[in-house]
Design an enzyme around this catalytic site. Structure first.
Site, PDB file in Angstrom:
ATOM      1  CG  ASP A  29     -61.407  -5.615-107.524  1.00  0.00           C
ATOM      2  OD1 ASP A  29     -60.483  -6.315-107.086  1.00  0.00           O
ATOM      3  OD2 ASP A  29     -61.214  -4.581-108.207  1.00  0.00           O
TER       4      ASP A  29
ATOM      5  CG  LEU B 147     -59.867  -7.359-111.189  1.00  0.00           C
ATOM      6  CD1 LEU B 147     -60.765  -6.126-111.229  1.00  0.00           C
ATOM      7  CD2 LEU B 147     -58.413  -6.967-111.184  1.00  0.00           C
ATOM      8  CG  ASP B 148     -53.992 -11.808-108.834  1.00  0.00           C
ATOM      9  OD1 ASP B 148     -53.885 -11.305-107.696  1.00  0.00           O
ATOM     10  OD2 ASP B 148     -53.063 -12.399-109.405  1.00  0.00           O
TER      11      ASP B 148
ATOM     12  CB  THR C 267     -57.004  -4.704-107.578  1.00  0.00           C
ATOM     13  OG1 THR C 267     -57.740  -5.924-107.504  1.00  0.00           O
ATOM     14  CG2 THR C 267     -57.975  -3.544-107.542  1.00  0.00           C
TER      15      THR C 267
ATOM     16  CB  SER D  17     -44.734  -8.223-105.832  1.00  0.00           C
ATOM     17  OG  SER D  17     -45.575  -7.111-105.684  1.00  0.00           O
TER      18      SER D  17
ATOM     19  CE  LYS E  39     -45.886 -11.445-108.758  1.00  0.00           C
ATOM     20  NZ  LYS E  39     -46.655 -10.213-109.097  1.00  0.00           N
TER      21      LYS E  39
ATOM     22  CG  ASP F 116     -53.896 -12.669-103.702  1.00  0.00           C
ATOM     23  OD1 ASP F 116     -54.598 -12.140-104.566  1.00  0.00           O
ATOM     24  OD2 ASP F 116     -53.751 -12.211-102.549  1.00  0.00           O
TER      25      ASP F 116
HETATM   26  N1  LIG Z   1     -48.281  -7.722 -98.557  1.00  0.00           N
HETATM   27  C1  LIG Z   1     -49.476  -7.976 -99.074  1.00  0.00           C
HETATM   28  N2  LIG Z   1     -50.610  -7.777 -98.370  1.00  0.00           N
HETATM   29  C2  LIG Z   1     -51.822  -8.037 -98.911  1.00  0.00           C
HETATM   30  N3  LIG Z   1     -52.010  -8.502-100.157  1.00  0.00           N
HETATM   31  C3  LIG Z   1     -50.909  -8.726-100.896  1.00  0.00           C
HETATM   32  C4  LIG Z   1     -49.598  -8.474-100.401  1.00  0.00           C
HETATM   33  N4  LIG Z   1     -48.713  -8.803-101.361  1.00  0.00           N
HETATM   34  C5  LIG Z   1     -49.437  -9.209-102.413  1.00  0.00           C
HETATM   35  N5  LIG Z   1     -50.754  -9.161-102.152  1.00  0.00           N
HETATM   36  C6  LIG Z   1     -51.844  -9.476-103.074  1.00  0.00           C
HETATM   37  O1  LIG Z   1     -51.429 -10.542-103.895  1.00  0.00           O
HETATM   38  C7  LIG Z   1     -51.764 -10.309-105.253  1.00  0.00           C
HETATM   39  C8  LIG Z   1     -50.498 -10.281-106.081  1.00  0.00           C
HETATM   40  O2  LIG Z   1     -49.678  -9.236-105.637  1.00  0.00           O
HETATM   41  P1  LIG Z   1     -48.579  -8.569-106.551  1.00  0.00           P
HETATM   42  O3  LIG Z   1     -49.279  -8.094-107.774  1.00  0.00           O
HETATM   43  O4  LIG Z   1     -48.018  -7.457-105.743  1.00  0.00           O
HETATM   44  O5  LIG Z   1     -47.618  -9.662-106.816  1.00  0.00           O
HETATM   45  C9  LIG Z   1     -52.542  -8.994-105.271  1.00  0.00           C
HETATM   46  O6  LIG Z   1     -53.908  -9.389-105.168  1.00  0.00           O
HETATM   47  P2  LIG Z   1     -55.170  -8.504-105.620  1.00  0.00           P
HETATM   48  O7  LIG Z   1     -54.792  -7.676-106.765  1.00  0.00           O
HETATM   49  O8  LIG Z   1     -56.151  -9.583-105.926  1.00  0.00           O
HETATM   50  O9  LIG Z   1     -55.534  -7.735-104.409  1.00  0.00           O
HETATM   51  C10 LIG Z   1     -52.077  -8.297-104.012  1.00  0.00           C
HETATM   52  O10 LIG Z   1     -53.034  -7.430-103.457  1.00  0.00           O
HETATM   53 MG   LIG Z   2     -55.423 -11.367-105.943  1.00  0.00          MG
END
Ligand SMILES: Nc1ncnc2c1ncn2[C@@H]1O[C@H](COP(=O)(O)O)[C@@H](OP(=O)(O)O)[C@H]1O
Ligand SMILES: [Mg+2]
EC number: 3.1.3.7
Length: 356
Positions: free
Chosen positions: A108, A174-175, A177, A240, A270, A298
């Protein structure tokens, strides 16, 4: 003898006056057209906006797209290199509202550094919001060679100038993580989004482990398209896997038990699941639904790409998301393409009222 003085012929006066008007019109329209080719991003600029452009200058969105693609790819190189080294230096930045670890790795941080400085050096006057902290003492200046790739030039045939002050860039270095730390590489993306006056207008989603990049610009062009058909009645819904909240309950309640749910990592991944993506590691879905809090880096790139292709990404209540100001959004997400988005919004329960 005729009286002294200059006689003005009425015809001469009229010609002079018309010429003057013509010159004024030419200057005025040329100036505005050159500085504000907003191509449907808003109404005609108000008088005050000329001041804004004069101060911060303008930026060309086609050039921004070229740099955004390069930044996503360079960031992706870092993401891949760190993963392949197996030394991730995984840390927790804290907890999400739901109590999950908000993770960060060297992937990241190093990707963030590459992406941020590439964009900031090329466009010093624009606001850039990025997921990770940028260490000013660890600056890395990467100079863009000002070449716009052929595939972009082919789709977008003219520059698209906007005032620099109207632009907000969102970087996700980096999505997915969480999935990156679990070595689930297919979910990982790097993303760049450019919003103009808060509206998402260009998005780049790059998959470093497949070396695939999707980009699109609203009213511009794209290198990716929608699929030819979607199942609106019993949609496959991608959600998610690590920040799910009550998403399964909400989707089954809305679409019935026949609907299949695909848990997956990454908001970029997604959104790509809704499109025609030639990547073996990419699953396909008809809808993307998210119910917990989420951050704008994101989702902005996916929102821009969907919008450019005629799709929609809104809160679950159908509200458009503004990509300025605060980092996060509260109202969940609904992303669709080639479907009646408003009808889907009406079908979904009101999360606040139903207590989800
Ligand atoms: N409730 C939440 N609070 C903070 N970040 C969230 C979240 N839900 C999803 N995200 C962030 O949105 C991105 C996609 O989430 P997911 O994979 O769960 O669908 C991820 O980004 P990062 O990996 O860039 O941190 C994740 O951290
Ligand atoms: Mg992200």
């Amino acid at each position: 003898m005729a009286p002294m003085g200059i006689r003005l012929s009425p015809l001469g006066v009229a010609v002079f006056f018309l010429l003057g008007l013509g010159v004024l019109y030419h200057l005025y329209s040329g100036f505005l057209a050159g500085r504000f080719s907003l191509f449907g991003l808003g109404s005609e600029p108000a008088a005050g906006e000329a001041e804004v452009a004069a101060d911060g200058g303008t930026v060309d969105l086609r050039e921004m797209l070229a740099v955004a693609v390069l930044a996503a790819e360079r960031g992706g190189d870092e993401v891949r290199r760190v993963r392949e080294s197996n030394v991730l230096h995984e840390k927790s930045k804290g907890k999400t509202r739901e109590g999950a670890d908000d993770k960060m790795t060297s992937g990241d941080v190093l990707s963030n550094r590459k992406m941020f400085y590439l964009l900031k050096t090329a466009f010093p006057n624009v606001q850039i919001n990025t997921e990770e902290h940028v260490d000013a003492s660890d600056k890395e200046v990467i100079v863009w060679n000002r070449k716009i790739p052929e595939d972009i030039l082919k789709e977008i045939t003219a520059p698209k100038e906007v005032p620099a002050e109207s632009v907000t860039v969102w970087i996700d270095p980096l999505d997915a993580t969480q999935e990156y730390t679990e070595d689930l590489r297919q979910y990982v993306t790097t993303m760049v989004c450019v919003a103009v006056n808060g509206k998402p207008v260009l998005g780049v989603i790059h998959k470093p482990f497949s070396e695939y990049t999707a980009w699109a610009m609203v009213d511009g062009g794209s290198n990716v398209k929608a699929r030819s058909s979607y199942n609106e009645k019993t949609p496959k819904i991608i959600v998610s896997r690590s920040h799910a909240g009550m998403v399964k309950q909400v989707t089954l309640q809305t679409f019935g038990n026949q609907t299949s749910i695909i848990p997956a990592g990454g908001a970029g991944y997604k959104v790509l699941a809704l499109l025609d993506v030639p990547d073996m590691t990419q699953e396909k879905a008809d809808l993307y639904i998210h119910v917990t809090y989420i951050k704008k880096w994101d989702i902005c790139a996916g929102n821009a790409i969907l919008k450019a292709l005629g799709g929609h990404m809104t809160t679950l209540n159908g509200e458009e998301i503004s990509y300025t100001g605060s980092d996060g959004i509260e109202g969940g997400l609904l992303a669709s393409i080639r479907m009646n988005h408003q009808a889907l919004v009406r079908k979904l329960p009101d999360l606040e009222k139903s207590g989800h």
